[in-house]
Design a protein around this motif. Structure first.
Motif, PDB file in Angstrom:
ATOM      1  N   PHE A  33      31.137 -82.907 -19.250  1.00 60.17           N
ATOM      2  CA  PHE A  33      32.472 -82.431 -18.902  1.00 60.17           C
ATOM      3  C   PHE A  33      32.712 -81.053 -19.499  1.00 60.17           C
ATOM      4  CE2 PHE A  33      36.940 -81.773 -19.819  1.00 60.17           C
ATOM      5  CZ  PHE A  33      37.522 -82.007 -18.582  1.00 60.17           C
ATOM      6  N   HIS A  34      32.378 -80.893 -20.772  1.00 63.89           N
ATOM      7  CA  HIS A  34      32.605 -79.613 -21.449  1.00 63.89           C
ATOM      8  C   HIS A  34      31.718 -78.502 -20.884  1.00 63.89           C
ATOM      9  CE1 HIS A  34      35.549 -81.062 -24.253  1.00 63.89           C
ATOM     10  NE2 HIS A  34      34.761 -82.075 -24.567  1.00 63.89           N
ATOM     11  N   GLU A  35      30.547 -78.860 -20.389  1.00 65.72           N
ATOM     12  CA  GLU A  35      29.686 -77.869 -19.745  1.00 65.72           C
ATOM     13  C   GLU A  35      30.249 -77.461 -18.385  1.00 65.72           C
ATOM     14  OE1 GLU A  35      25.842 -79.716 -19.618  1.00 65.72           O
ATOM     15  OE2 GLU A  35      25.531 -79.499 -21.778  1.00 65.72           O
ATOM     16  N   GLN A  36      30.813 -78.411 -17.656  1.00 64.09           N
ATOM     17  CA  GLN A  36      31.355 -78.149 -16.323  1.00 64.09           C
ATOM     18  C   GLN A  36      32.703 -77.423 -16.379  1.00 64.09           C
ATOM     19  OE1 GLN A  36      29.768 -78.781 -13.447  1.00 64.09           O
ATOM     20  NE2 GLN A  36      31.430 -77.923 -12.260  1.00 64.09           N
ATOM     21  N   GLN A  43      39.130 -78.991 -26.570  1.00 61.65           N
ATOM     22  CA  GLN A  43      40.465 -79.550 -26.723  1.00 61.65           C
ATOM     23  C   GLN A  43      40.592 -80.942 -26.116  1.00 61.65           C
ATOM     24  OE1 GLN A  43      42.989 -76.726 -24.856  1.00 61.65           O
ATOM     25  NE2 GLN A  43      42.617 -75.134 -26.372  1.00 61.65           N
ATOM     26  N   LEU A  44      39.731 -81.278 -25.172  1.00 59.74           N
ATOM     27  CA  LEU A  44      39.840 -82.541 -24.451  1.00 59.74           C
ATOM     28  C   LEU A  44      38.743 -83.501 -24.845  1.00 59.74           C
ATOM     29  CD1 LEU A  44      40.453 -81.109 -20.901  1.00 59.74           C
ATOM     30  CD2 LEU A  44      42.151 -81.796 -22.567  1.00 59.74           C
ATOM     31  N   TRP A  77      33.757 -83.822  -9.634  1.00 62.79           N
ATOM     32  CA  TRP A  77      32.679 -83.760 -10.628  1.00 62.79           C
ATOM     33  C   TRP A  77      32.304 -85.163 -11.102  1.00 62.79           C
ATOM     34  CZ3 TRP A  77      33.564 -85.430 -15.678  1.00 62.79           C
ATOM     35  CH2 TRP A  77      32.484 -85.293 -16.536  1.00 62.79           C
ATOM     36  N   ALA A  78      33.321 -85.992 -11.391  1.00 63.38           N
ATOM     37  CA  ALA A  78      33.072 -87.343 -11.903  1.00 63.38           C
ATOM     38  C   ALA A  78      32.334 -88.200 -10.876  1.00 63.38           C
ATOM     39  CB  ALA A  78      34.389 -88.006 -12.300  1.00 63.38           C
ATOM     40  N   GLU A  79      32.651 -88.023  -9.599  1.00 64.50           N
ATOM     41  CA  GLU A  79      31.977 -88.796  -8.557  1.00 64.50           C
ATOM     42  C   GLU A  79      30.502 -88.423  -8.444  1.00 64.50           C
ATOM     43  OE1 GLU A  79      34.346 -88.184  -5.080  1.00 64.50           O
ATOM     44  OE2 GLU A  79      35.872 -89.609  -5.725  1.00 64.50           O
ATOM     45  N   LYS A  80      30.159 -87.190  -8.812  1.00 66.55           N
ATOM     46  CA  LYS A  80      28.746 -86.790  -8.823  1.00 66.55           C
ATOM     47  C   LYS A  80      27.993 -87.503  -9.942  1.00 66.55           C
ATOM     48  CE  LYS A  80      29.549 -82.205  -6.927  1.00 66.55           C
ATOM     49  NZ  LYS A  80      29.575 -80.770  -7.229  1.00 66.55           N
TER      50      LYS A  80
END
Length: 98
Positions: A33-36, A43-44, A77-80
């Motif tokens: 997630f942080h890379e994308q 922060q998240l 992104w999450a679905e990938k």
């Protein structure tokens, strides 16, 4: 004489092993997630992935609002990563504030 075993061996076939695997999966998804989405910095946090839902925590409502604008991009992104993810749960967790 007692045989020595590591803790990893002891918990290999227990519920603790399943928990460890889940935590490792979430840590990996968090890193991806942080890379994308590098504009969020650290922060998240991806808090959980469960039953087709990915839960993301933000430190305050201002960042949460920004996340809502990116909701469709985050879901795509999450679905990938996992095709079963169809929902996004966003919440505030003030303990993330640094």
């Amino acid at each position: 004489m007692r045989a020595t075993t590591s803790l990893c061996d002891v918990f290999q076939d227990t519920k603790c092993s399943a928990i460890k695997d889940k935590l490792q999966d979430i840590a990996e998804i968090n890193q991806q997630f942080h890379e994308q989405f590098p504009h969020y910095g650290n922060q998240l946090r991806v808090a959980n992935v469960n039953r087709g839902c990915i839960a993301i925590e933000a430190p305050n409502s201002m960042i949460l609002t920004r996340l809502k604008f990116d909701k469709q991009q985050i879901l795509a992104w999450a679905e990938k990563i996992d095709a079963t993810i169809t929902n996004l749960k966003l919440s505030v967790n003030p303990t993330l504030y640094k």
